[in-house]
Write a protein that holds these residues in place. Sequence first.
Motif, PDB file in Angstrom:
ATOM      1  N   ALA A   3       0.943  -1.363   0.059  1.00  0.00           N
ATOM      2  CA  ALA A   3       0.098  -0.042   0.096  1.00  0.00           C
ATOM      3  C   ALA A   3       0.908   1.320   0.068  1.00  0.00           C
ATOM      4  CB  ALA A   3      -0.921  -0.130   1.290  1.00  0.00           C
ATOM      5  N   LEU A   4       2.196   1.074   0.511  1.00  0.00           N
ATOM      6  CA  LEU A   4       3.163   2.309   0.512  1.00  0.00           C
ATOM      7  C   LEU A   4       3.820   2.374  -0.904  1.00  0.00           C
ATOM      8  CD1 LEU A   4       4.346   1.942   3.950  1.00  0.00           C
ATOM      9  CD2 LEU A   4       2.687   3.573   3.198  1.00  0.00           C
ATOM     10  N   ASP A  34      13.503   7.763  -1.178  1.00  0.00           N
ATOM     11  CA  ASP A  34      12.542   7.887  -0.510  1.00  0.00           C
ATOM     12  C   ASP A  34      11.981   6.522   0.154  1.00  0.00           C
ATOM     13  OD1 ASP A  34      12.806  10.549  -0.809  1.00  0.00           O
ATOM     14  OD2 ASP A  34      11.294  10.717  -2.405  1.00  0.00           O
ATOM     15  N   ARG A  35      11.770   5.486  -0.608  1.00  0.00           N
ATOM     16  CA  ARG A  35      11.232   4.196  -0.532  1.00  0.00           C
ATOM     17  C   ARG A  35      12.133   3.584   0.647  1.00  0.00           C
ATOM     18  NH1 ARG A  35       9.354   2.387  -5.575  1.00  0.00           N
ATOM     19  NH2 ARG A  35       7.756   3.828  -5.617  1.00  0.00           N
ATOM     20  N   TYR A  36      13.338   3.714   0.631  1.00  0.00           N
ATOM     21  CA  TYR A  36      14.280   3.174   1.587  1.00  0.00           C
ATOM     22  C   TYR A  36      13.997   3.959   2.873  1.00  0.00           C
ATOM     23  CZ  TYR A  36      18.092   2.506   4.701  1.00  0.00           C
ATOM     24  OH  TYR A  36      18.903   2.220   5.866  1.00  0.00           O
ATOM     25  N   GLN A  37      14.037   5.018   3.022  1.00  0.00           N
ATOM     26  CA  GLN A  37      13.710   5.884   4.087  1.00  0.00           C
ATOM     27  C   GLN A  37      12.326   5.480   4.665  1.00  0.00           C
ATOM     28  OE1 GLN A  37      15.969   7.184   5.502  1.00  0.00           O
ATOM     29  NE2 GLN A  37      15.200   7.903   7.277  1.00  0.00           N
ATOM     30  N   LEU A  38      11.370   5.426   3.815  1.00  0.00           N
ATOM     31  CA  LEU A  38       9.968   4.821   4.259  1.00  0.00           C
ATOM     32  C   LEU A  38       9.927   3.760   5.024  1.00  0.00           C
ATOM     33  CD1 LEU A  38       7.201   5.515   4.732  1.00  0.00           C
ATOM     34  CD2 LEU A  38       6.802   4.853   2.490  1.00  0.00           C
ATOM     35  N   ALA A  43       9.955  -0.197   9.190  1.00  0.00           N
ATOM     36  CA  ALA A  43      10.450  -1.256  10.057  1.00  0.00           C
ATOM     37  C   ALA A  43      10.679  -1.158  11.535  1.00  0.00           C
ATOM     38  CB  ALA A  43      11.870  -1.839   9.393  1.00  0.00           C
ATOM     39  N   HIS A  44      11.420   0.371  11.950  1.00  0.00           N
ATOM     40  CA  HIS A  44      11.590   0.564  13.158  1.00  0.00           C
ATOM     41  C   HIS A  44      10.309   0.561  14.114  1.00  0.00           C
ATOM     42  CE1 HIS A  44      15.767   1.585  13.518  1.00  0.00           C
ATOM     43  NE2 HIS A  44      15.748   2.152  12.408  1.00  0.00           N
ATOM     44  N   PHE A  54      14.940  -3.105  15.330  1.00  0.00           N
ATOM     45  CA  PHE A  54      15.311  -3.130  13.946  1.00  0.00           C
ATOM     46  C   PHE A  54      16.753  -2.348  13.645  1.00  0.00           C
ATOM     47  CE2 PHE A  54      15.610  -1.055   9.638  1.00  0.00           C
ATOM     48  CZ  PHE A  54      15.726  -2.024   8.758  1.00  0.00           C
ATOM     49  N   SER A  55      17.604  -2.983  12.604  1.00  0.00           N
ATOM     50  CA  SER A  55      18.904  -2.398  12.769  1.00  0.00           C
ATOM     51  C   SER A  55      19.333  -2.780  11.347  1.00  0.00           C
ATOM     52  CB  SER A  55      20.024  -2.915  14.022  1.00  0.00           C
ATOM     53  OG  SER A  55      20.966  -2.267  13.377  1.00  0.00           O
ATOM     54  N   THR A  56      20.206  -1.909  10.743  1.00  0.00           N
ATOM     55  CA  THR A  56      20.872  -2.035   9.621  1.00  0.00           C
ATOM     56  C   THR A  56      22.479  -1.946   9.809  1.00  0.00           C
ATOM     57  OG1 THR A  56      20.664   0.417   8.981  1.00  0.00           O
ATOM     58  CG2 THR A  56      19.095  -1.441   8.125  1.00  0.00           C
TER      59      THR A  56
END
Length: 117
Positions: A3-4, A34-38, A43-44, A54-56
Amino acid sequence: MGALGFEIEQIDHEDANGQYEINYRHDEALAAADRYQLFKLTAHAVADRHGFVFSTMPKPLANAPGSGLHFHLSLTDAEARALMADPAAPLGLSPLGGALRRGALTLTSSAAQAANG
């Protein structure tokens, strides 16, 4: 996530407990950023709601397999032809692909030195 605007292509369990690789469809550079940030914010929030983290981070636990964020980069022209690939060249890279690789390695090294200075 659909949906995002995410088109999930693959979800795989990785080596460590709770470690997954999530691949979503590529896009223009700004839309992909933008999609990565979203994704990261979502996820957080979802992890926090369920009492998880959640961690990268590349290696948040000393005695567990490493993790971290990586991305794939492609560059195409207006006719959707790949500009960084040359199957006949060493490493399969065109001159542009080789220049991008050298630049990325130089910038990564500089950024790592600044961050760990």
